[in-house]
Design a protein around this motif. Structure first.
Motif, PDB file in Angstrom:
ATOM      1  N   PRO A  13       0.827  -1.200   0.000  1.00 58.41           N
ATOM      2  CA  PRO A  13       0.000   0.000   0.000  1.00 58.41           C
ATOM      3  C   PRO A  13       0.868   1.260   0.000  1.00 58.41           C
ATOM      4  N   ILE A  14       0.408   2.290  -0.694  1.00 57.21           N
ATOM      5  CA  ILE A  14       1.045   3.606  -0.631  1.00 57.21           C
ATOM      6  C   ILE A  14      -0.030   4.630  -0.310  1.00 57.21           C
ATOM      7  N   TYR A  15       0.365   5.853   0.005  1.00 60.22           N
ATOM      8  CA  TYR A  15      -0.591   6.912   0.332  1.00 60.22           C
ATOM      9  C   TYR A  15      -1.617   6.424   1.349  1.00 60.22           C
ATOM     10  N   ALA A  16      -1.166   5.953   2.479  1.00 62.85           N
ATOM     11  CA  ALA A  16      -2.049   5.502   3.558  1.00 62.85           C
ATOM     12  C   ALA A  16      -3.088   4.509   3.064  1.00 62.85           C
ATOM     13  N   GLY A  17      -2.691   3.669   2.106  1.00 63.62           N
ATOM     14  CA  GLY A  17      -3.610   2.641   1.631  1.00 63.62           C
ATOM     15  C   GLY A  17      -4.595   3.137   0.589  1.00 63.62           C
ATOM     16  N   SER A  18      -4.441   4.399   0.126  1.00 69.18           N
ATOM     17  CA  SER A  18      -5.328   4.907  -0.922  1.00 69.18           C
ATOM     18  C   SER A  18      -5.029   4.260  -2.254  1.00 69.18           C
ATOM     19  N   ALA A  19      -3.859   3.630  -2.370  1.00 71.27           N
ATOM     20  CA  ALA A  19      -3.506   2.934  -3.604  1.00 71.27           C
ATOM     21  C   ALA A  19      -2.634   1.732  -3.256  1.00 71.27           C
ATOM     22  N   LEU A  20      -2.667   0.749  -4.150  1.00 70.36           N
ATOM     23  CA  LEU A  20      -1.813  -0.426  -3.983  1.00 70.36           C
ATOM     24  C   LEU A  20      -0.821  -0.439  -5.136  1.00 70.36           C
TER      25      LEU A  20
END
Ligand code: FAD
Lengths: 312, 249
Positions: free
Chosen positions: A125-132
């Protein structure tokens, strides 16, 4: 291929998150594990009983050095020659140590993986899980931390690994361990609890926050908190769930007086069932909650306890 | 004593990031950008040390696109004395950034390097530890309290079950956690003053650093969306649903 997993343990008991890391590692090759600390021998014994572990490396140390990143990273870098991958559960300890070891090996670490596509390709996950992001590493060795909630832990019993001693190097020096202060709790560990009851800003103060305990007792739950609750001192920092706190994925997550900002959701949105109790019908937490009640938590909390007593 | 504070320009934490339609990454064009919140805390800590008279000079560094100048101006408006932009269009990774910082540390010889514990874009949480590893210097990560006294720094660190205290000989590397301090807003006069503070511009090549990323992005996707459930009227109904429908209690 052989893989080394650096294990977290508490007084000799291997933490469940580390057994999830072993589950991930066993998809990549034969698994050896490393345990360090004053009670490394006890931990090594527990680790040797984990099915799928071939060899346990134990570095017993009573000087406090095993609490420091510098010597442990140096040890991992020394041991790296025999392994294609080095893994650990994404704990505060691993986050302190593994990137340093990676630097010593000229490797770009791959933190917080949630899936393994092949020996070089991982999802994180990146961006606090906003994207994978699916990333492919060009490094000869991979240094990886594993998000425990994404891999079912291997069993704790049934294996029979060999145990070998390794020595913790002195490290570059200049760093001295002074003290650790652990908060004592009889409750299940936040990251492996089946049920989590979390409180937010809506709890108003530390005294009120304690009102969550009877509910948690009835559900056998761990207690968590939003950052707002931690910042205001209702509870201490190890309770924080979220992007920069703990990542949890229990069967049941109950959010009391938590608005549901993205940084909080990052830590709990993979829970199986989410319940939100909030007086604001527009609170974003309701967008991810399976069940919600709009209302005053101080009214609903005692009703919930009464209902649980009744039905149970 | 001198402090070096690396800062990163990231999508503002209040903005919900959008994945690009072609799955190549997250859209940053036309999106509000700000200083990484953890880096603000790092700058604030350095400024407080200067206000206490412990620190004499604060150098802010950013590695990235030309636009990172804005982030350096913000750091100077908060109280950094000068700044260095290491300009590159290549995607930055903790390893390459740590190599750039190592070269700068060898040149500037700071006593303390304070970084944010993680950048909220790639969520790597690695650069400080990697810099410390490359330099062979002590590290105090996830700091919630920092105390500098003759030649050493005592750092209280956040760990999983509580907190830990370590003592580090200088020069040392510290990474800031959220509770270290609450960063100030730059005042208008200070923003004006920051415009006149010196900013040096160099490239990774000037420092002899190869920025080639080790990780290539295969794809970036939206996570599976969670659907909003139902609103219930009473605690009784909730308990009944949890028991009979969701079967989790
Ligand atoms: C870099 C960064 C990292 C962060 N990391 C994290 C993190 O890891 N974890 C985290 O949680 N946050 C994190 N945050 C903070 C996050 O943005 C939010 O500020 C925080 O989660 C808000 O906490 P809260 O929901 O408890 O408080 P609030 O947003 O204030 O919400 C309180 C809620 O309680 C409700 N309420 C009030 N009284 C009652 C009542 N009597 N009955 C019922 N409901 C009531 C209100 O309607 C409101 O929805 C981070 C922020 C930044 C910038």
């Amino acid at each position: 291929m052989a893989v080394l997993v650096y294990l977290d343990h508490e007084g000799g008991a291997i933490r469940q998150a580390s057994r999830s890391a072993i589950a991930a590692a066993s998809r990549l090759g034969d698994v050896d594990v490393l345990v360090t600390g004053p009670d490394a021998a006890a931990a090594a014994k527990s680790a040797a009983a984990i099915p799928g572990v071939k060899k346990v490396l134990q570095a017993t140390d009573t000087t406090g050095n095993s609490e420091l990143a510098e010597p442990v990273a140096a040890l991992l870098a020394d041991l790296a020659a025999g392994y294609t991958h080095i893994l650990a559960a994404s704990s505060a300890t691993a986050k302190n140590v593994l990137p340093r070891a990676a630097a010593l090996l000229d490797v770009q670490p791959i933190p917080d993986i949630v899936a393994i596509n092949d020996a070089d390709t991982f999802v994180r996950p990146i961006y606090a899980g906003s994207a994978l992001a699916t990333v492919k590493s060009a490094d000869a060795k991979k240094i990886i931390t594993v998000r425990a909630s994404s891999f079912d832990p291997v069993a704790g019993e049934g294996g029979n690994a060999t145990i070998e001693d390794v020595a913790l190097p002195a490290g570059p020096g200049g760093s001295t361990f002074i003290a650790t202060e652990l908060s004592k709790s009889e409750r299940p560990e936040l990251e492996s609890a089946r049920v989590v009851v979390s409180g937010g800003n809506g709890m108003l103060n530390g005294e009120n926050f304690k009102l969550l305990e009877p509910l948690a007792d009835r559900l056998g739950a761990a207690i968590g908190a939003s950052r707002a609750a931690v910042d205001k001192g209702f509870v201490s920092n190890e309770y924080q769930v979220g992007q920069t706190g703990k990542i949890v994925a229990p069967e049941l997550y109950i959010a009391m007086g938590i608005s549901g900002q993205i940084q909080h959701l990052a830590g709990m949105k993979d829970s199986k069932v989410i319940v939100a109790i909030n007086k604001d019908p527009e609170a974003p937490i309701f967008q991810v909650a399976d069940y919600g009640i709009v209302g005053d938590l101080f009214t609903i909390l005692p009703q919930l306890e009464a209902e649980l007593d009744k039905a149970g | 004593m001198k402090v070096l504070v690396p800062v990163k320009r990231v999508i503002d934490y209040n903005i919900k990031p959008r994945v690009k339609a072609d799955g190549s990454g997250v859209e940053t064009a036309g999106v509000k950008m700000s200083m990484n919140p953890f880096d603000e805390i790092a700058v604030e800590e350095a400024v407080r040390l200067k206000e206490k008279g412990v620190v004499s000079e604060i150098i802010a560094v950013s590695i990235g696109e030309a636009k990172a100048q804005d982030t350096l101006r913000t750091a100077m408006a908060m109280g950094a004395d000068r700044s260095i932009l290491v300009e590159t269009d290549v995607v930055t990774e903790p390893l390459s950034v740590a190599k750039v910082l190592k070269a700068l540390v060898e040149k500037e010889k700071p006593d303390l390097i304070i970084l944010g514990k993680q950048a909220i874009d790639d969520d790597m949480n690695a650069t400080g530890q990697m810099l410390a590893g490359l330099l062979g210097r002590p590290q105090g990560t996830f700091a919630s309290k920092v105390d500098v006294t003759d030649g050493s720094v005592t750092v209280m660190r956040e760990i999983d079950g509580g907190s830990q205290t370590v003592k580090l000989a200088l020069p040392a590397i510290i990474t800031a956690d959220l509770r270290l301090n609450e960063p100030r807003y730059a005042s208008l006069p200070n923003i004006m003053k920051a415009r006149k503070k010196p900013m040096e511009k160099i490239t990774p090549a000037d420092l002899g650093v190869d920025m080639t990323p080790r990780l290539s992005v295969v794809s970036v996707a939206e996570p599976p969306e969670r659907k909003a459930g139902i609103k219930l009227d009473s605690a009784a109904e909730l308990v009944s649903r949890l028991r009979n429908e969701a079967k989790v209690i």
